[in-house]
Design a protein around this motif. Structure first.
Motif, short mmCIF file in Angstrom:
data_model
loop_
_atom_site.label_atom_id
_atom_site.label_comp_id
_atom_site.label_asym_id
_atom_site.label_seq_id
_atom_site.Cartn_x
_atom_site.Cartn_y
_atom_site.Cartn_z
N PRO A 132 0.82 -1.21 0.00
CA PRO A 132 0.00 0.00 0.00
C PRO A 132 0.86 1.26 0.00
N ILE A 133 0.24 2.35 -0.42
CA ILE A 133 0.90 3.66 -0.40
C ILE A 133 0.54 4.34 0.92
N TYR A 134 1.55 4.88 1.58
CA TYR A 134 1.37 5.57 2.86
C TYR A 134 1.82 7.02 2.73
N ALA A 135 1.37 7.85 3.66
CA ALA A 135 1.88 9.22 3.80
C ALA A 135 2.86 9.23 4.96
N GLY A 136 4.01 9.86 4.75
CA GLY A 136 4.97 10.01 5.83
C GLY A 136 4.67 11.27 6.62
N SER A 137 5.38 11.45 7.72
CA SER A 137 5.17 12.66 8.53
C SER A 137 5.57 13.91 7.76
N ASP A 138 6.35 13.73 6.66
CA ASP A 138 6.73 14.84 5.78
C ASP A 138 5.72 15.05 4.66
N ASN A 139 4.61 14.29 4.69
CA ASN A 139 3.56 14.35 3.66
C ASN A 139 4.04 13.91 2.28
N LEU A 140 5.08 13.08 2.25
CA LEU A 140 5.52 12.47 1.00
C LEU A 140 4.99 11.04 0.95
N ALA A 141 5.02 10.44 -0.26
CA ALA A 141 4.42 9.12 -0.47
C ALA A 141 5.47 8.02 -0.32
N TYR A 142 5.08 6.97 0.41
CA TYR A 142 5.97 5.83 0.67
C TYR A 142 5.23 4.53 0.43
N LEU A 143 6.00 3.48 0.15
CA LEU A 143 5.51 2.11 0.14
C LEU A 143 6.15 1.43 1.33
N ALA A 144 5.40 0.58 2.01
CA ALA A 144 5.98 -0.07 3.18
C ALA A 144 5.34 -1.43 3.42
N THR A 145 6.16 -2.36 3.92
CA THR A 145 5.64 -3.65 4.35
C THR A 145 4.90 -3.45 5.67
N ASP A 146 4.11 -4.42 6.07
CA ASP A 146 3.36 -4.32 7.34
C ASP A 146 4.30 -4.08 8.52
N ASP A 147 5.45 -4.75 8.52
CA ASP A 147 6.39 -4.62 9.63
C ASP A 147 6.99 -3.22 9.73
N ALA A 148 7.09 -2.54 8.59
CA ALA A 148 7.75 -1.22 8.57
C ALA A 148 6.77 -0.06 8.51
N ALA A 149 5.47 -0.33 8.54
CA ALA A 149 4.47 0.71 8.30
C ALA A 149 4.10 1.53 9.52
N SER A 150 4.62 1.20 10.69
CA SER A 150 4.16 1.87 11.92
C SER A 150 4.52 3.35 11.97
N THR A 170 15.69 2.24 5.40
CA THR A 170 14.95 1.38 6.31
C THR A 170 14.43 0.16 5.57
N ASP A 171 14.69 -1.02 6.10
CA ASP A 171 14.20 -2.25 5.46
C ASP A 171 12.68 -2.21 5.33
N GLY A 172 12.19 -2.59 4.16
CA GLY A 172 10.75 -2.65 3.94
C GLY A 172 10.11 -1.33 3.61
N VAL A 173 10.91 -0.30 3.35
CA VAL A 173 10.36 1.03 3.02
C VAL A 173 10.97 1.52 1.71
N TRP A 174 10.10 2.00 0.82
CA TRP A 174 10.51 2.59 -0.44
C TRP A 174 9.85 3.96 -0.58
N THR A 175 10.50 4.87 -1.26
CA THR A 175 9.87 6.15 -1.60
C THR A 175 9.19 5.98 -2.95
N LEU A 176 7.99 6.54 -3.10
CA LEU A 176 7.27 6.48 -4.36
C LEU A 176 7.67 7.68 -5.21
N MET A 177 8.26 7.41 -6.35
CA MET A 177 8.82 8.44 -7.22
C MET A 177 8.07 8.51 -8.55
N TRP A 178 8.20 9.67 -9.23
CA TRP A 178 7.78 9.78 -10.63
C TRP A 178 9.05 10.02 -11.42
N ASN A 179 9.27 9.19 -12.44
CA ASN A 179 10.49 9.21 -13.24
C ASN A 179 10.15 9.70 -14.64
#
Length: 199
Positions: free
Chosen positions: A50-68, A169-178
């Motif tokens: 799933p796509i998440y919002a970080g505290s910086d309001n940027l978009a991230y992908l994360a595994t369940d273990d890393a999504a907290s 961070t393991d299990g976390v990716w930034t969602l980019m536009w290329n």
């Protein structure tokens, strides 16, 4: 004779359908539809995150273990791309405290002075606050796939240049536009879909 009559009815029916209405320029005008969905990313070693919002309001992908450390979001999308896509915090999911306001607008940076923009997607409380070169409209669904609809030489083109960059961070990716679609370090192309992974 009956098959010819049926064919005529189908043609008349298609011409009368809302999706066949044309505007003054002759382009087909599609009926606007709004849906509430979840979005998931698929790519190499990324199987429906799933796509998440970080505290910086940027978009991230994360595994369940890393999504907290991220805020789960629910999307309100206009499948035709006319209106901006907005998100709100998903209160049923465990999330961190975030500055994300309900109705925040999703953006991708599709234009930059360098012509090879590779920038992280994110969320802003008002579309006018999006970074320079960002777009908040023209985001569409093509079946279950999320794409940007570009009007090039009076032709509609569907483009998907979403990428994921591995973070520290393991299990976390930034969602980019290329924008250029060129290879990027520690990054892979991803497909965004409204379809959840099969469990």
């Amino acid at each position: 004779m009956l098959s010819i009559a049926l064919l005529g009815l189908l043609v008349v029916s298609a011409a009368a359908s809302p999706s066949a209405i044309k505007d003054r320029t002759g382009r087909v005008v599609h009926k606007r539809t709004t849906e509430i969905v979840q979005l998931y990313a698929y790519g190499t070693n990324i199987s429906g995150l799933p796509i998440y919002a970080g505290s910086d309001n940027l978009a991230y992908l994360a595994t369940d273990d890393a999504a907290s450390n991220f805020t789960a979001v629910t999307w309100t999308i206009d499948t035709t791309g006319t209106d901006a896509w907005t998100v709100s915090a998903n209160t049923t999911a465990a999330t961190n405290s975030s500055t994300l306001s309900s109705g925040s607008t999703f953006y991708v940076v599709t234009d930059s002075s360098s012509d090879d923009s590779f920038a992280q997607a994110g969320f802003v409380s008002d579309a006018s606050d999006a970074p320079s070169g960002a777009t908040t409209t023209g985001i569409v669904t093509y079946g279950p796939y999320v794409m940007i609809l570009e009007d090039t030489d009076d032709k509609d083109t569907y483009v998907s240049e979403f990428w994921a960059t591995q973070s520290d961070t393991d299990g976390v990716w930034t969602l980019m536009w290329n924008e250029a679609g060129t290879a990027q370090d520690n990054s892979v192309p991803v497909t965004l879909k409204t379809t959840a992974p099969v469990v």
